[in-house]
Scaffold this motif. Sequence first.
Motif, PDB file in Angstrom:
ATOM      1  N   GLU A   1     -52.140   4.086  -7.425  1.00  0.00           N
ATOM      2  CA  GLU A   1     -52.637   2.841  -6.845  1.00  0.00           C
ATOM      3  C   GLU A   1     -51.667   1.683  -7.055  1.00  0.00           C
ATOM      4  O   GLU A   1     -51.459   0.868  -6.161  1.00  0.00           O
ATOM      5  CB  GLU A   1     -54.001   2.483  -7.448  1.00  0.00           C
ATOM      6  CG  GLU A   1     -55.122   3.392  -7.013  1.00  0.00           C
ATOM      7  CD  GLU A   1     -56.402   3.175  -7.810  1.00  0.00           C
ATOM      8  OE1 GLU A   1     -56.390   2.364  -8.766  1.00  0.00           O
ATOM      9  OE2 GLU A   1     -57.403   3.817  -7.480  1.00  0.00           O
ATOM     10  N   LYS A   2     -51.118   1.580  -8.232  1.00  0.00           N
ATOM     11  CA  LYS A   2     -50.237   0.454  -8.561  1.00  0.00           C
ATOM     12  C   LYS A   2     -48.822   0.635  -8.013  1.00  0.00           C
ATOM     13  O   LYS A   2     -48.057  -0.313  -7.975  1.00  0.00           O
ATOM     14  CB  LYS A   2     -50.157   0.252 -10.078  1.00  0.00           C
ATOM     15  CG  LYS A   2     -51.477  -0.033 -10.740  1.00  0.00           C
ATOM     16  CD  LYS A   2     -51.960  -1.406 -10.410  1.00  0.00           C
ATOM     17  CE  LYS A   2     -53.250  -1.679 -11.165  1.00  0.00           C
ATOM     18  NZ  LYS A   2     -53.840  -2.928 -10.870  1.00  0.00           N
ATOM     19  N   GLN A   3     -48.499   1.874  -7.662  1.00  0.00           N
ATOM     20  CA  GLN A   3     -47.169   2.177  -7.123  1.00  0.00           C
ATOM     21  C   GLN A   3     -46.051   1.658  -8.041  1.00  0.00           C
ATOM     22  O   GLN A   3     -45.173   0.913  -7.621  1.00  0.00           O
ATOM     23  CB  GLN A   3     -47.016   1.580  -5.712  1.00  0.00           C
ATOM     24  CG  GLN A   3     -47.841   2.277  -4.646  1.00  0.00           C
ATOM     25  CD  GLN A   3     -47.367   3.688  -4.352  1.00  0.00           C
ATOM     26  OE1 GLN A   3     -46.179   3.929  -4.219  1.00  0.00           O
ATOM     27  NE2 GLN A   3     -48.299   4.618  -4.264  1.00  0.00           N
ATOM     28  N   PHE A   4     -46.158   2.041  -9.320  1.00  0.00           N
ATOM     29  CA  PHE A   4     -45.138   1.646 -10.286  1.00  0.00           C
ATOM     30  C   PHE A   4     -43.764   2.181  -9.870  1.00  0.00           C
ATOM     31  O   PHE A   4     -43.658   3.270  -9.313  1.00  0.00           O
ATOM     32  CB  PHE A   4     -45.467   2.190 -11.680  1.00  0.00           C
ATOM     33  CG  PHE A   4     -46.614   1.503 -12.348  1.00  0.00           C
ATOM     34  CD1 PHE A   4     -46.494   0.187 -12.774  1.00  0.00           C
ATOM     35  CD2 PHE A   4     -47.820   2.166 -12.550  1.00  0.00           C
ATOM     36  CE1 PHE A   4     -47.554  -0.449 -13.404  1.00  0.00           C
ATOM     37  CE2 PHE A   4     -48.872   1.535 -13.179  1.00  0.00           C
ATOM     38  CZ  PHE A   4     -48.746   0.217 -13.592  1.00  0.00           C
ATOM     39  N   VAL A   5     -42.757   1.390 -10.176  1.00  0.00           N
ATOM     40  CA  VAL A   5     -41.388   1.868  -9.977  1.00  0.00           C
ATOM     41  C   VAL A   5     -41.116   2.859 -11.104  1.00  0.00           C
ATOM     42  O   VAL A   5     -41.245   2.521 -12.278  1.00  0.00           O
ATOM     43  CB  VAL A   5     -40.375   0.703 -10.016  1.00  0.00           C
ATOM     44  CG1 VAL A   5     -38.956   1.222  -9.875  1.00  0.00           C
ATOM     45  CG2 VAL A   5     -40.700  -0.314  -8.934  1.00  0.00           C
ATOM     46  N   VAL A   6     -40.781   4.069 -10.742  1.00  0.00           N
ATOM     47  CA  VAL A   6     -40.682   5.141 -11.718  1.00  0.00           C
ATOM     48  C   VAL A   6     -39.240   5.340 -12.150  1.00  0.00           C
ATOM     49  O   VAL A   6     -38.346   5.541 -11.344  1.00  0.00           O
ATOM     50  CB  VAL A   6     -41.234   6.460 -11.117  1.00  0.00           C
ATOM     51  CG1 VAL A   6     -41.101   7.585 -12.107  1.00  0.00           C
ATOM     52  CG2 VAL A   6     -42.662   6.280 -10.687  1.00  0.00           C
ATOM     53  N   ASP A   7     -39.055   5.261 -13.454  1.00  0.00           N
ATOM     54  CA  ASP A   7     -37.764   5.550 -14.062  1.00  0.00           C
ATOM     55  C   ASP A   7     -37.999   6.743 -14.978  1.00  0.00           C
ATOM     56  O   ASP A   7     -38.935   6.743 -15.787  1.00  0.00           O
ATOM     57  CB  ASP A   7     -37.269   4.331 -14.849  1.00  0.00           C
ATOM     58  CG  ASP A   7     -35.931   4.563 -15.514  1.00  0.00           C
ATOM     59  OD1 ASP A   7     -35.250   5.550 -15.153  1.00  0.00           O
ATOM     60  OD2 ASP A   7     -35.581   3.768 -16.399  1.00  0.00           O
ATOM     61  N   GLN A   8     -37.197   7.772 -14.874  1.00  0.00           N
ATOM     62  CA  GLN A   8     -37.400   8.998 -15.635  1.00  0.00           C
ATOM     63  C   GLN A   8     -37.410   8.750 -17.140  1.00  0.00           C
ATOM     64  O   GLN A   8     -38.066   9.472 -17.875  1.00  0.00           O
ATOM     65  CB  GLN A   8     -36.331  10.040 -15.281  1.00  0.00           C
ATOM     66  CG  GLN A   8     -36.480  10.639 -13.896  1.00  0.00           C
ATOM     67  CD  GLN A   8     -37.793  11.400 -13.739  1.00  0.00           C
ATOM     68  OE1 GLN A   8     -38.337  11.961 -14.681  1.00  0.00           O
ATOM     69  NE2 GLN A   8     -38.318  11.408 -12.524  1.00  0.00           N
ATOM     70  N   LYS A   9     -36.710   7.718 -17.611  1.00  0.00           N
ATOM     71  CA  LYS A   9     -36.659   7.449 -19.050  1.00  0.00           C
ATOM     72  C   LYS A   9     -37.925   6.757 -19.547  1.00  0.00           C
ATOM     73  O   LYS A   9     -38.311   6.929 -20.701  1.00  0.00           O
ATOM     74  CB  LYS A   9     -35.447   6.575 -19.386  1.00  0.00           C
ATOM     75  CG  LYS A   9     -34.124   7.257 -19.164  1.00  0.00           C
ATOM     76  CD  LYS A   9     -32.985   6.347 -19.515  1.00  0.00           C
ATOM     77  CE  LYS A   9     -31.645   7.039 -19.246  1.00  0.00           C
ATOM     78  NZ  LYS A   9     -30.508   6.194 -19.563  1.00  0.00           N
TER      79      LYS A   9
END
Length: 160
Positions: free
Chosen positions: A44-52
Amino acid sequence: MTKEDFKYLFETYFDSVRSYLYYRGANTDDASDIAQEVFMRLWEKQFVVDQKTIKPLLYKIAGDMFVSKYRREVLEMKYIASHKLQDDESSTEEDLSHEELQDKYQKALNSLNEKQRTVFLMSRVEELKYKEIAERLGLSVKAVEKRMSAALQFFKQSLL
């Protein structure tokens, strides 16, 4: 975040988030439910995803949701306990006054003369109309009304 990215994150981290919640104290079902809610929030929030940072982010969301659920349950239990205590106290008083009223009613009913008691019970228990009572007893409707009025007046005096 694309559907494929989300699917990859879900398949990769769902079990570890659920295990984390289980070890924090959630039962198996709650751990699964909260873990699903974590991923729903992520979508829902569509967080920017960083693998770390994704794993710590998921654990942080899961921990916050677990604490919120725990606090809500504690609050609900306190609320239910306080109302149960109030209900127990009031129901005891209500039970006593109901029993007293029932006793008074039974004594008053037994004290009515036979004609009044018959009309009263036919009206209130059998739920017959005055005309039906009059036909069954071979009386006029006015006689039934007079007996019923006398019975009700007697109850009014007896139950006060």
